[in-house]
Write an enzyme that holds these catalytic residues in place. Structure first.
Site, PDB file in Angstrom:
ATOM      1  N   CYS A   4       0.840  -1.205   0.000  1.00 33.56           N
ATOM      2  CA  CYS A   4       0.000   0.000   0.000  1.00 33.56           C
ATOM      3  C   CYS A   4       0.874   1.253   0.000  1.00 33.56           C
ATOM      4  CB  CYS A   4      -0.935  -0.010   1.206  1.00 33.56           C
ATOM      5  SG  CYS A   4      -2.015   1.426   1.238  1.00 33.56           S
ATOM      6  N   CYS A  11      -0.592   4.152   2.000  1.00 33.10           N
ATOM      7  CA  CYS A  11      -0.483   4.062   3.460  1.00 33.10           C
ATOM      8  C   CYS A  11       0.951   4.297   3.921  1.00 33.10           C
ATOM      9  CB  CYS A  11      -0.907   2.684   3.968  1.00 33.10           C
ATOM     10  SG  CYS A  11      -2.273   1.935   3.107  1.00 33.10           S
ATOM     11  N   ASP A  12       1.912   3.715   3.221  1.00 32.01           N
ATOM     12  CA  ASP A  12       3.276   3.637   3.755  1.00 32.01           C
ATOM     13  C   ASP A  12       4.283   4.629   3.172  1.00 32.01           C
ATOM     14  OD1 ASP A  12       2.339   1.625   5.322  1.00 32.01           O
ATOM     15  OD2 ASP A  12       3.074  -0.001   4.052  1.00 32.01           O
TER      16      ASP A  12
END
Ligand code: NAP
Length: 342
Positions: free
Chosen positions: A147, A150-151
């Site tokens: 992701c 997200c990261d």
């Protein structure tokens, strides 16, 4: 104070419902709100809320919303079903079994899930596809991510990251990462892209994104964390590139084995076969969202939401046609009665 009706616990053991919806992405939550409007006693059980939307940053193709952050859209989907229409959403639950008993399904799962429902909608979406190369499993969470959205911030100021894939997720991931990391390698196995052209153009316009095309990842190397990725091009040339992280954005796939264990008919790739009313091969079981075979190659939030709404209406039709619930009856004096609740 949370206004959520329920969270992190199972619904009451042995409870009976008209409709149980598995999955709380756009499909499941749209099904929930339509079910409530049709006066069905409905419930949602899911591992998470939002599904694939959690892997997206911004949404600008949902009619009427112009541009909205994906997390805000997820919250709105949930609030619409749960707060406005009162459908309980139970999360962190995996459905494991669904056995037909008379006119109902006996549904069991984690966190002590043990309930009955006359109809079921499967809207569980798909899970991120893996590269299946040496080092991937070992370094998951230590430099291997599924992701980018997200990261990416975790890599702020790092020297280099690789993104694998040629679809919207990979392009979007590379663009986001280019704002945090000094150099981004976009590794794709072909020279054509599935991604929308404007994404490809934007990625190409970033001076710190390098496209490595017609190439596949052979291995991910590191010590405690990822240090490099080994890439092989179609002509057989192999190179090792130093990276601090690798983002695997190669699409997703449905839980084929689980579907088949429930007796659901799937296509060759494991997506649930439905007709245009989202009916599956099992009586009283409907499917919606990314996990269905229909619209392969064009999985959009709007399609997921639409299929959820259709599935809820189909479930209502199924229940009324079989006399499993009563249709609302308009009394002589004009009062509406008979919609089954509770
Ligand atoms: P996708 O469209 O299925 O693309 C997957 C990509 O990964 C393809 O380029 C594919 O290559 C490649 N791939 C698949 N398996 C591979 C393997 N084993 N090794 C190497 N490469 C592999 O998946 P996605 O990009 O995650 O998008 C999924 C859906 O979400 C799409 O409908 C997309 O439009 C949507 N989405 C939309 C947005 C947005 O509009 N903001 C953002 C993200 C996702 P080939 O092309 O060679 O098959």
């Amino acid at each position: 104070m949370s206004l959520r009706l329920s969270t992190f616990k199972a619904p009451p053991k042995g409870e009976h419902y008209d409709l149980l919806i598995v999955g709380a992405g756009p499909a499941g939550l749209s099904a929930a709100l339509y079910a409530a409007r049709l006066l069905l006693k409905a419930i949602v059980v899911s591992m998470d809320v939002g599904g694939q939307l959690n892997l997206t940053n911004e949404v600008d193709d949902y009619p009427g919303l112009l541009r909205i952050s994906a997390s805000e859209l997820v919250a709105r989907f949930r609030d619409h079903a749960e707060k406005l229409f009162g459908v309980p959403v139970y999360t962190n639950i995996t459905v494991q079994n669904m056995i037909r008993e008379g006119d109902e399904y006996h549904i069991t799962g984690t966190r002590g899930l043990d309930v009955y429902s006359k109809a079921v909608i499967i809207a569980v979406g798909t899970a991120r596809r893996k590269l299946e190369v040496p080092g991937e499993k070992e370094f998951t969470g230590k430099g291997v991510s599924y992701c980018s959205i997200c990261d990416a911030p975790l890599y702020k100021g790092k020297d280099a990251a690789a993104v694998v894939g040629g679809g919207d997720s990979a392009m979007e991931g590379a663009i986001i990462l280019s704002g945090y990391v000094k150099k981004v390698y976009l590794i794709h196995r072909r020279s054509e892209f599935r991604a929308k052209p404007f994404y490809v153009e934007e990625a190409r316009s970033k001076p710190n994104i390098e496209f490595i095309l017609n190439s596949v990842v052979k291995e991910i190397k590191g010590d405690k964390v990822v240090r490099s990725v080994v890439v092989e091009s179609k002509d057989g040339a192999v190179r090792e590139i130093s990276v601090d992280g690798i983002f695997v954005e190669i699409g997703s796939e449905p839980p084929k084995k689980w579907f088949q264990s429930l007796g659901l008919e799937t296509d060759d790739l494991g997506y649930i076969k439905t007709d245009e009313w989202m009916r599956t091969n099992l009586p009283g079981v409907f499917a919606a969202g990314d996990a269905i075979s229909m619209w392969r190659g064009f999985r959009q939030i709007i399609n997921a939401a639409a299929s959820g709404a259709i599935a809820a209406y189909s479930a209502y039709t199924y229940l009324t046609e079989r006399g499993l619930i009563r249709r609302p009856v308009v009394k002589a004096e004009g009062a509406v009665n008979g919609g089954k609740q509770g």
